[in-house]
Design an enzyme around this catalytic site. Sequence first.
Site, PDB file in Angstrom:
ATOM      1  N   ALA A  81       0.837  -1.202   0.000  1.00 14.30           N
ATOM      2  CA  ALA A  81       0.000   0.000   0.000  1.00 14.30           C
ATOM      3  C   ALA A  81       0.864   1.241   0.000  1.00 14.30           C
ATOM      4  O   ALA A  81       1.974   1.239   0.535  1.00 14.30           O
ATOM      5  CB  ALA A  81      -0.920   0.024   1.232  1.00 14.30           C
ATOM      6  N   THR A 132      -5.834  -0.109   8.206  1.00 13.58           N
ATOM      7  CA  THR A 132      -5.520   0.955   9.153  1.00 13.58           C
ATOM      8  C   THR A 132      -6.759   1.411   9.912  1.00 13.58           C
ATOM      9  O   THR A 132      -7.887   1.277   9.420  1.00 13.58           O
ATOM     10  CB  THR A 132      -4.920   2.159   8.390  1.00 13.58           C
ATOM     11  OG1 THR A 132      -4.779   3.272   9.285  1.00 13.58           O
ATOM     12  CG2 THR A 132      -5.824   2.595   7.245  1.00 13.58           C
ATOM     13  N   ASP A 133      -6.539   2.004  11.096  1.00 13.83           N
ATOM     14  CA  ASP A 133      -7.652   2.580  11.844  1.00 13.83           C
ATOM     15  C   ASP A 133      -8.153   3.875  11.215  1.00 13.83           C
ATOM     16  O   ASP A 133      -9.247   4.354  11.539  1.00 13.83           O
ATOM     17  CB  ASP A 133      -7.273   2.829  13.304  1.00 13.83           C
ATOM     18  CG  ASP A 133      -6.069   3.753  13.487  1.00 13.83           C
ATOM     19  OD1 ASP A 133      -5.480   4.195  12.483  1.00 13.83           O
ATOM     20  OD2 ASP A 133      -5.709   4.009  14.655  1.00 13.83           O
ATOM     21  N   GLU A 134      -7.392   4.445  10.284  1.00 12.13           N
ATOM     22  CA  GLU A 134      -7.774   5.731   9.705  1.00 12.13           C
ATOM     23  C   GLU A 134      -9.037   5.647   8.851  1.00 12.13           C
ATOM     24  O   GLU A 134      -9.663   6.676   8.565  1.00 12.13           O
ATOM     25  CB  GLU A 134      -6.613   6.317   8.900  1.00 12.13           C
ATOM     26  CG  GLU A 134      -5.394   6.596   9.769  1.00 12.13           C
ATOM     27  CD  GLU A 134      -4.336   7.430   9.073  1.00 12.13           C
ATOM     28  OE1 GLU A 134      -4.695   8.332   8.301  1.00 12.13           O
ATOM     29  OE2 GLU A 134      -3.148   7.169   9.311  1.00 12.13           O
ATOM     30  N   TYR A 158      -5.583   9.027   1.403  1.00 14.91           N
ATOM     31  CA  TYR A 158      -5.004   7.753   1.844  1.00 14.91           C
ATOM     32  C   TYR A 158      -6.051   6.874   2.505  1.00 14.91           C
ATOM     33  O   TYR A 158      -6.247   5.708   2.122  1.00 14.91           O
ATOM     34  CB  TYR A 158      -3.843   8.006   2.814  1.00 14.91           C
ATOM     35  CG  TYR A 158      -3.510   6.792   3.656  1.00 14.91           C
ATOM     36  CD1 TYR A 158      -3.102   5.608   3.060  1.00 14.91           C
ATOM     37  CD2 TYR A 158      -3.621   6.833   5.048  1.00 14.91           C
ATOM     38  CE1 TYR A 158      -2.823   4.479   3.829  1.00 14.91           C
ATOM     39  CE2 TYR A 158      -3.332   5.720   5.811  1.00 14.91           C
ATOM     40  CZ  TYR A 158      -2.939   4.540   5.199  1.00 14.91           C
ATOM     41  OH  TYR A 158      -2.671   3.435   5.960  1.00 14.91           O
ATOM     42  N   ALA A 160      -9.257   7.038   2.455  1.00 18.28           N
ATOM     43  CA  ALA A 160     -10.338   6.679   1.535  1.00 18.28           C
ATOM     44  C   ALA A 160      -9.927   5.516   0.629  1.00 18.28           C
ATOM     45  O   ALA A 160     -10.720   4.611   0.351  1.00 18.28           O
ATOM     46  CB  ALA A 160     -10.740   7.887   0.698  1.00 18.28           C
ATOM     47  N   LYS A 162      -7.697   3.206   1.358  1.00 22.10           N
ATOM     48  CA  LYS A 162      -7.638   1.986   2.176  1.00 22.10           C
ATOM     49  C   LYS A 162      -9.050   1.488   2.491  1.00 22.10           C
ATOM     50  O   LYS A 162      -9.294   0.273   2.525  1.00 22.10           O
ATOM     51  CB  LYS A 162      -6.862   2.247   3.461  1.00 22.10           C
ATOM     52  CG  LYS A 162      -5.355   2.366   3.267  1.00 22.10           C
ATOM     53  CD  LYS A 162      -4.730   1.079   2.704  1.00 22.10           C
ATOM     54  CE  LYS A 162      -4.716  -0.048   3.732  1.00 22.10           C
ATOM     55  NZ  LYS A 162      -4.029  -1.261   3.185  1.00 22.10           N
ATOM     56  N   ASN A 187      -1.407   3.351  14.835  1.00 23.82           N
ATOM     57  CA  ASN A 187      -0.097   3.819  14.370  1.00 23.82           C
ATOM     58  C   ASN A 187       1.020   2.905  14.846  1.00 23.82           C
ATOM     59  O   ASN A 187       1.165   2.681  16.054  1.00 23.82           O
ATOM     60  CB  ASN A 187       0.174   5.237  14.897  1.00 23.82           C
ATOM     61  CG  ASN A 187      -0.515   6.294  14.087  1.00 23.82           C
ATOM     62  OD1 ASN A 187      -1.614   6.091  13.586  1.00 23.82           O
ATOM     63  ND2 ASN A 187       0.108   7.448  13.961  1.00 23.82           N
ATOM     64  N   ASP A 288      -0.884  23.373  10.305  1.00 24.42           N
ATOM     65  CA  ASP A 288      -1.464  22.036  10.298  1.00 24.42           C
ATOM     66  C   ASP A 288      -1.721  21.577   8.869  1.00 24.42           C
ATOM     67  O   ASP A 288      -1.890  22.395   7.957  1.00 24.42           O
ATOM     68  CB  ASP A 288      -2.767  22.037  11.083  1.00 24.42           C
ATOM     69  CG  ASP A 288      -3.083  20.681  11.704  1.00 24.42           C
ATOM     70  OD1 ASP A 288      -2.355  19.707  11.405  1.00 24.42           O
ATOM     71  OD2 ASP A 288      -4.044  20.599  12.483  1.00 24.42           O
TER      72      ASP A 288
END
Length: 352
Positions: A81, A132-134, A158, A160, A162, A187, A288
């Site tokens: 990935a 991933t948890d994202e 990213y 989206a 995954k 992470n 940010d």
Amino acid sequence: MIIVTGGAGFIGANFILEWLARVGEPVVNLDKLTYAGNPENLAGLRGDTRHQLVQGDIGDRALVGRLLTEHRPRAIVNFAAESHVDRSIHGPEDFIQTNVVGSFHLLEEVRGYWSGLAEADKAAFRFLHVSTDEVYGSLGPDDAPFTETTPYAPNSPYSASKAASDHLVRAYHHTYGLPTLTTNCSNNYGPYQFPEKLIPLMILNAVNGKPLPIYGDGMNVRDWLYVSDHCAAIREVLDRGRVGETYNIGGWNEMPNLDIVHTLCNLLDEMQPDPAGPYTRLITYVKDRPGHDRRYAIDATKIHRELDWKPAETFATGIRKTVAWYLEHMDWVERVASGEYRKWIDKNYQER
């Protein structure tokens, strides 16, 4: 034998090293060897006939089909990935191509291979997809941690991409019966992580006397998991996980980014003091990044209940091991931090 995709990257390389040390079953490692895929991560396996590295793309169906036919694996573990949020903001197309289109082509080839197996081999086969948890989006400060039933709400290109690959894996199980497993982890940190990510970036910058850039107010919270614990969890899911299920893998270590950087500075003050003063003097706040998720947290109750897995490392023990590893392997860090890496760091941070 098994096929591991993306096995020259950070988590994949750690998985293969531990797999061969603990299980001993041969591995064919398919990796595209992009900037973060580094054969040096597997230098300790040179001459080991149980490991074969093949440079190639999971989207290359002819290559994937040939490897399946030639090696007849009992399982695929898919780490391949594109995985860096900042890079996905600057250039999302590679993420769609690898994480969505590539995953589709891989699944199609694996489905064709699996459907031709004898019934006993079909039943024993597994396709384990590492995610991933994202994909779950962002949590408020008082929200309960993500569970396996948390609705998907990805907020970056990213995450989206995954999320799309997770949905494809689920669909191939429910539509075609492919025996899949999905893991969603928090992470990771530890040896061999490419130094664009927070922890190795801060270590590398600190020892070189460079600024330690903190996004926003530094209070974005993440759950941190030592990579060796993640690898152990994947082995358990592959061995005993229920087909078609998802397992969340977390470290039970929620910490703001600013606390992480202070912890790293304190460890470096202890292990490699700088005559110029405490490393915290290098902390710099920068603009940010767009759409920066405020908090992630994983509820890993299911994998603990069903498979009796829990992290062996606390954050205190894991981060100390990690800092020590990087200090002892600065030659590795300098080699992977190539000219292209430096261009990327300049591009990402110079306007902040």
